[in-house]
Design a protein around this motif. Sequence first.
Motif, mmCIF file in Angstrom:
data_model
loop_
_atom_site.group_PDB
_atom_site.id
_atom_site.type_symbol
_atom_site.label_atom_id
_atom_site.label_comp_id
_atom_site.label_asym_id
_atom_site.label_seq_id
_atom_site.Cartn_x
_atom_site.Cartn_y
_atom_site.Cartn_z
ATOM 1 N N VAL A 128 0.935 -1.184 -0.024
ATOM 2 C CA VAL A 128 0.002 0.073 0.031
ATOM 3 C C VAL A 128 1.041 1.218 0.054
ATOM 4 O O VAL A 128 1.968 1.421 0.640
ATOM 5 N N GLU A 129 0.421 2.148 -0.939
ATOM 6 C CA GLU A 129 1.027 3.511 -0.708
ATOM 7 C C GLU A 129 0.351 4.311 0.151
ATOM 8 O O GLU A 129 -0.845 4.692 -0.079
ATOM 9 N N SER A 130 1.187 4.684 1.359
ATOM 10 C CA SER A 130 0.195 5.513 2.278
ATOM 11 C C SER A 130 -0.140 6.977 1.843
ATOM 12 O O SER A 130 0.913 7.465 1.420
ATOM 13 N N TRP A 131 -1.499 7.513 2.234
ATOM 14 C CA TRP A 131 -1.823 8.721 2.139
ATOM 15 C C TRP A 131 -1.689 9.473 3.468
ATOM 16 O O TRP A 131 -2.502 10.475 3.631
ATOM 17 N N ARG A 132 -1.252 8.966 4.584
ATOM 18 C CA ARG A 132 -1.520 9.302 6.054
ATOM 19 C C ARG A 132 -1.153 10.777 6.154
ATOM 20 O O ARG A 132 -1.720 11.577 6.622
ATOM 21 N N ILE A 165 -16.711 2.281 15.913
ATOM 22 C CA ILE A 165 -15.628 2.906 15.598
ATOM 23 C C ILE A 165 -14.642 2.114 14.841
ATOM 24 O O ILE A 165 -14.555 1.317 15.023
ATOM 25 N N ARG A 166 -14.091 2.975 13.703
ATOM 26 C CA ARG A 166 -12.955 2.517 12.984
ATOM 27 C C ARG A 166 -11.818 3.332 12.758
ATOM 28 O O ARG A 166 -11.985 4.510 13.260
ATOM 29 N N SER A 167 -10.715 2.657 12.548
ATOM 30 C CA SER A 167 -9.506 3.528 12.289
ATOM 31 C C SER A 167 -9.198 3.282 10.966
ATOM 32 O O SER A 167 -8.450 2.532 10.420
ATOM 33 N N PRO A 168 -9.387 4.449 9.930
ATOM 34 C CA PRO A 168 -9.045 4.127 8.728
ATOM 35 C C PRO A 168 -7.628 4.621 8.374
ATOM 36 O O PRO A 168 -7.062 5.382 9.022
ATOM 37 N N GLU A 169 -7.112 4.143 7.506
ATOM 38 C CA GLU A 169 -5.583 4.359 7.304
ATOM 39 C C GLU A 169 -5.601 4.724 5.492
ATOM 40 O O GLU A 169 -5.588 3.777 4.568
ATOM 41 N N PRO A 170 -5.581 5.812 5.155
ATOM 42 C CA PRO A 170 -5.902 6.406 4.013
ATOM 43 C C PRO A 170 -4.450 5.593 2.893
ATOM 44 O O PRO A 170 -3.140 6.005 3.378
ATOM 45 N N GLY A 171 -4.951 5.307 1.839
ATOM 46 C CA GLY A 171 -3.761 4.757 1.080
ATOM 47 C C GLY A 171 -4.217 4.005 -0.114
ATOM 48 O O GLY A 171 -5.480 3.512 0.141
ATOM 49 N N ARG A 172 -3.416 3.948 -1.149
ATOM 50 C CA ARG A 172 -3.814 3.081 -2.432
ATOM 51 C C ARG A 172 -3.004 1.787 -2.743
ATOM 52 O O ARG A 172 -1.770 2.092 -2.267
ATOM 53 N N ARG A 173 -3.340 0.792 -2.923
ATOM 54 C CA ARG A 173 -2.648 -0.317 -3.274
ATOM 55 C C ARG A 173 -1.916 0.095 -4.541
ATOM 56 O O ARG A 173 -2.199 0.669 -5.499
ATOM 57 N N GLU A 174 -0.490 -0.288 -4.646
ATOM 58 C CA GLU A 174 0.421 0.127 -5.347
ATOM 59 C C GLU A 174 -0.147 -0.443 -6.897
ATOM 60 O O GLU A 174 0.466 0.237 -7.886
ATOM 61 N N SER A 175 -0.643 -1.597 -7.039
ATOM 62 C CA SER A 175 -1.417 -2.192 -8.025
ATOM 63 C C SER A 175 -2.888 -2.581 -7.710
ATOM 64 O O SER A 175 -3.025 -3.375 -6.963
ATOM 65 N N ALA A 176 -3.728 -2.086 -8.490
ATOM 66 C CA ALA A 176 -5.051 -2.480 -8.180
ATOM 67 C C ALA A 176 -5.370 -3.984 -8.930
ATOM 68 O O ALA A 176 -6.399 -4.744 -8.657
#
Length: 499
Positions: A231-235, A310-321
């Motif tokens: 995952v490419e993090s967008w944090r 309650i959830r803990s989101p970790e924004p980010g994109r998989r390097e390849s979908a």
Amino acid sequence: MSAPIETVVIVGSDTTLWLAAAVLRNALRPAGLAVEAVELPATLRPADVHATLPPLEALHAQLRIDEKALLRSTGGAFSLGQNFTDTSGAATAFLHAYGSCGAPIEDREFFAYWLKARRLGLGVPLDDFSLTASAARHGRLMIPDDETDRYGRADYGYHLPALAYARSLKMLAIRDGVRAHETSALGIALDPDRGTIKAVELEGGRRIEGQLFIDATADARLIGRALGVRVESWRDHFPVDRVLAATGPRFASIPIYAEVRASEGGWTALHPTQAATHVVHAYASASASDEEAAVAAARAAGMPIADIAIRSPEPGRRESAWAGNCVAIGAAACTFDPVHGVDLHAAQLGLVHLLSFFPAGTDHAAERAEYNRIMRSGLCRLRDFQSAHYALNRYGDAPFWTTAREAVLPAELAQDIATFRARGLVAPREDESFSPDSWRALFVGHGTVPESYIPAVDTVPADMVKEHFRRMLGFVRDQVMRQPTHDQYLDGIGGASRG
């Protein structure tokens, strides 16, 4: 020539699973494609809601979903946009409406004329020229016709209780011939030579093979755990790391928009439906405990809340979908910040592009490469729209909002903001989901005022522009008052009664 794709196996749960199953089966059934849906335990909770963007309505039409029946069965409601407010009073409220503002004048875009008029003292807000914004403020549904279409776009989304919507999609998919398999345990068998997925193994010794696998899981069990795609993090772009979902009492009269209320420690969104008000509270764990967040959510919503999750989101994109023979859809491909509710739209994007590049055989390197390029671009544009809300905010000096303004800006977004500030232009970008009108509503709503405008509008006499403005405002007013109220329309289709 490689072997044909005969069976697609979709693994996941809830809305993403069943939307993918319904879309693929509907589109590819004439080709004889078999769709196997492996359903894992649900992750949705009663408080969860899909606040959808307008393109979903078109997808529903392709699936032959009856809109009135859907709203009856789910208890959902319409949405003409999102109203952003500030409980501290530091910033002026603005409405991001799903539609256009104004009509062209002399074949040039309306916004430049509005900018010039504003510099000359015009006090009429931009969204007064929007059919959808004006309808939303009057509690009325905007039903497009030939006249309104000539004036500009009038779009809408929905507020759909997530559990009920997922059930509706499941019934649709199974009715159309999708084979469903429930399991609480999942194993993944890899091809030792190719490193691709050969089969999924379910409890009870069941095994399902296929040539293409869709990862619709919330935790990327196929593409992440089995295939190891990172995952490419967008944090760094977002201050939110905790999201509380809850339900509150329904409104006596159902608003036709969401309201997003900024407060000291984050923001609280209210999504009205026929049976309840779905509340989303986004905050930073460093500044508030979950218990404090629950109190803050109820206070900002102005109502008691229940069904808290309650959830803990970790924004980010998989390097390849798309990796090997596995395509990630929804959260398996990308996790977003909760603002603007783009999650379901991102899943829809993935499905639409997958159909465009659906492989004829098992050798699909070219299709995979182009799909990954397009999805990378499209998902990043959604991220940028979300990031702009935080970067441009004027919600005071509380640590949450100060941190948001200081977050790292994606390079394309930084250029977009600079271009808008200079000339009022929204730069066209490839694979864009939000219209220029949406970008302008966001920029102007947050007080980003262009320093100039395109000089071509100076060739049109001021009196002519004033007359155009008067006609537009009169047209918007007349059209809006002809429309049914949101309550009247929902009552007319047999919606939930309101006491």
